[in-house]
Write a protein that holds these residues in place. Structure first.
Motif, PDB file in Angstrom:
ATOM      1  N   SER A 106      -0.738   4.666  10.463  1.00  0.00           N
ATOM      2  CA  SER A 106      -2.129   4.942  10.114  1.00  0.00           C
ATOM      3  C   SER A 106      -3.084   4.325  11.129  1.00  0.00           C
ATOM      4  CB  SER A 106      -2.420   4.417   8.712  1.00  0.00           C
ATOM      5  OG  SER A 106      -3.782   4.593   8.380  1.00  0.00           O
ATOM      6  N   GLY A 107      -2.781   3.098  11.539  1.00  0.00           N
ATOM      7  CA  GLY A 107      -3.637   2.456  12.533  1.00  0.00           C
ATOM      8  C   GLY A 107      -3.604   3.159  13.877  1.00  0.00           C
ATOM      9  N   LEU A 108      -2.406   3.608  14.304  1.00  0.00           N
ATOM     10  CA  LEU A 108      -2.308   4.324  15.574  1.00  0.00           C
ATOM     11  C   LEU A 108      -3.045   5.656  15.525  1.00  0.00           C
ATOM     12  CD1 LEU A 108       1.435   3.659  16.538  1.00  0.00           C
ATOM     13  CD2 LEU A 108      -0.608   2.674  17.593  1.00  0.00           C
ATOM     14  N   ALA A 109      -2.908   6.384  14.416  1.00  0.00           N
ATOM     15  CA  ALA A 109      -3.588   7.670  14.297  1.00  0.00           C
ATOM     16  C   ALA A 109      -5.106   7.494  14.301  1.00  0.00           C
ATOM     17  CB  ALA A 109      -3.136   8.381  13.024  1.00  0.00           C
ATOM     18  N   SER A 159      -1.146  -2.950 -11.449  1.00  0.00           N
ATOM     19  CA  SER A 159      -0.143  -2.672 -10.422  1.00  0.00           C
ATOM     20  C   SER A 159      -0.789  -1.952  -9.241  1.00  0.00           C
ATOM     21  CB  SER A 159       0.985  -1.818 -10.995  1.00  0.00           C
ATOM     22  OG  SER A 159       0.474  -0.573 -11.430  1.00  0.00           O
ATOM     23  N   LYS A 160      -0.308  -2.152  -8.031  1.00  0.00           N
ATOM     24  CA  LYS A 160      -0.838  -1.558  -6.814  1.00  0.00           C
ATOM     25  C   LYS A 160       0.264  -0.807  -6.075  1.00  0.00           C
ATOM     26  CE  LYS A 160      -4.358  -5.121  -6.102  1.00  0.00           C
ATOM     27  NZ  LYS A 160      -4.906  -6.140  -5.169  1.00  0.00           N
ATOM     28  N   THR A 161      -0.151   0.228  -5.346  1.00  0.00           N
ATOM     29  CA  THR A 161       0.807   1.001  -4.565  1.00  0.00           C
ATOM     30  C   THR A 161       1.323   0.156  -3.408  1.00  0.00           C
ATOM     31  OG1 THR A 161      -0.382   3.029  -5.108  1.00  0.00           O
ATOM     32  CG2 THR A 161       1.158   3.120  -3.251  1.00  0.00           C
ATOM     33  N   VAL A 162       2.604   0.190  -3.245  1.00  0.00           N
ATOM     34  CA  VAL A 162       3.212  -0.596  -2.180  1.00  0.00           C
ATOM     35  C   VAL A 162       3.101   0.186  -0.866  1.00  0.00           C
ATOM     36  CG1 VAL A 162       5.335  -1.678  -1.346  1.00  0.00           C
ATOM     37  CG2 VAL A 162       4.791  -1.684  -3.800  1.00  0.00           C
ATOM     38  N   THR A 163       2.521  -0.399   0.144  1.00  0.00           N
ATOM     39  CA  THR A 163       2.387   0.208   1.466  1.00  0.00           C
ATOM     40  C   THR A 163       3.309  -0.504   2.434  1.00  0.00           C
ATOM     41  OG1 THR A 163       0.071   0.732   1.016  1.00  0.00           O
ATOM     42  CG2 THR A 163       0.791   0.837   3.307  1.00  0.00           C
ATOM     43  N   ARG A 164       4.170   0.272   3.049  1.00  0.00           N
ATOM     44  CA  ARG A 164       5.122  -0.318   3.960  1.00  0.00           C
ATOM     45  C   ARG A 164       4.477  -0.589   5.313  1.00  0.00           C
ATOM     46  NH1 ARG A 164      10.687   3.135   2.793  1.00  0.00           N
ATOM     47  NH2 ARG A 164      10.809   2.672   0.543  1.00  0.00           N
ATOM     48  N   ALA A 165       5.124  -1.442   6.076  1.00  0.00           N
ATOM     49  CA  ALA A 165       4.578  -1.813   7.379  1.00  0.00           C
ATOM     50  C   ALA A 165       4.528  -0.618   8.326  1.00  0.00           C
ATOM     51  CB  ALA A 165       5.422  -2.938   7.989  1.00  0.00           C
ATOM     52  N   GLY A 166       5.533   0.253   8.258  1.00  0.00           N
ATOM     53  CA  GLY A 166       5.538   1.436   9.117  1.00  0.00           C
ATOM     54  C   GLY A 166       4.368   2.365   8.836  1.00  0.00           C
TER      55      GLY A 166
END
Length: 357
Positions: free
Chosen positions: A59-62, A47-54
């Motif tokens: 993270s990309g902006l930071a 199982s993998k941690t679910v990462t939301r689009a937000g």
């Protein structure tokens, strides 16, 4: 003889935790055994941690913002260096050790940054000497002595000093402060003139356009920066340490000396270094206050002259030739590196300290 009655056999040892001494091995236990603690179920395999689009967008902006700042700093340094190299190659004087500045003729460049650097550092350090104790006193008053109903509006007033434009400080220093300081500068020059920093300067003392006036204006400009950071650091002093010192019978000053100041010392020094970086780059206020002169800086508070920033601003209208402009850009490169080093030193005071993380 009476028959010897046979004794009942002793119970056989058993591993049953419910068996009691002297009782039958088959006797049921009086206490139920403690059931084994169930094992905590582990994560499902694969199982993998679910990462939301937000989350991914934030993270990309930071990350992009952090990278952008580094790229901009490197780009500014590369631009200054590329523009300064042709002028430095054509320079006929020592750039780091010469005090003359002749950059008007692109075919006869002879310029050095030493005098400008000395005026910049000297005025900024003197301003820091004035601003540091005043900022420390204000921060201690707001955090340790003043009631909350007074500390909050008073802190707002101090913070608002940072919103005053530099040109206003310059006009106030040249028109209001300089004449008001004339009796003080006259007494210092007459009574303490044998000390080099109070000796007669290279400009007329009566006009007030000296390093002494400029440094006091710079000190006022540094107050909100140093005070705000120092106040925030002092407010983070652990309350248990303060209450423990008071419980042991310490006075208010002893509490400050043994708990508040040791806890906030690194933050206070770091704030002062950041203020120094701000003073080194100040331009408009010093451009208005300092009187220009052809004489070299003589280590007196009553000297005139130019800082690196004010020199560049004063000659900005004459940047009509790349080589002439490159001379001033080379001086700007020195100022860029100087402020970068000062800010790096400020950061080094709090790196690795858990109380500031």
């Amino acid at each position: 003889m009476s028959e010897i009655q046979k004794r009942s056999p002793r119970p056989v040892a058993t591993s049953d935790p419910g068996a009691r001494r002297g009782g039958s091995a088959t006797e049921p236990p009086t206490e139920a055994p403690i059931p084994a603690r169930p094992q905590d179920p582990g994560p499902a395999g694969g199982s993998k941690t679910v990462t939301r689009a937000g989350d991914r967008i934030f993270s990309g902006l930071a990350t992009g913002s952090g990278i952008l700042i580094v790229v901009m700093i490197v780009a500014i340094g590369a631009f200054l260096l590329a523009q300064a190299i042709p002028s430095l190659a054509a320079n006929k004087a020592s750039f780091l050790f010469s005090r003359q500045w002749v950059a008007g003729d692109p075919n006869n460049l002879s310029f050095g940054v030493l005098d400008l650097l000395l005026v910049t550092v000297f005025s900024s350090l003197f301003a820091l000497v004035i601003a540091m104790p005043i900022s420390l006193g204000i921060a201690l008053f707001l955090t340790q002595y003043a009631p909350k109903r007074l500390a909050r509006p008073f802190a707002y007033i101090i913070d608002l000093l940072a919103a005053v434009p530099s040109i206003i400080y310059g006009l106030w220093g040249a028109i209001v402060l300089a004449p008001a300081l004339d009796p003080i500068t006259g007494w210092l020059n007459d009574a303490l003139g044998f000390i080099p920093i109070f000796a007669t300067g290279n400009v007329s003392r009566g006009i007030g356009q000296t390093i002494f006036t400029a440094a006091i204006v710079l000190a006022v400009m540094l107050l909100p920066i140093i005070t705000a950071i120092t106040r925030e650091v002092f407010e983070r002093t652990p309350p248990m340490q303060i209450e423990g010192a008071l419980a042991l019978g310490a006075t208010r000053w002893e509490v400050i000396r043994t708990t508040v100041l040791p806890f906030g010392k690194a933050g206070y020094i770091s704030a002062s270094m950041l203020g120094l970086g701000r003073a080194l780059g100040e331009t408009i206020a010093l451009l208005i206050i300092l009187a220009t002169t052809d004489k070299n800086f003589g280590w007196s508070l009553f000297d005139g002259g130019d800082t690196i920033a004010s020199k560049i601003a004063r000659a900005a209208a004459e940047f009509n030739d790349p080589k002439s402009a490159g001379a001033y850009i080379a001086a700007g490169l020195v100022l860029f590196l100087l402020t970068f080093v000062v800010n790096a030193i400020a950061r080094s005071f709090i790196v690795g300290k858990k109380e500031y993380e």
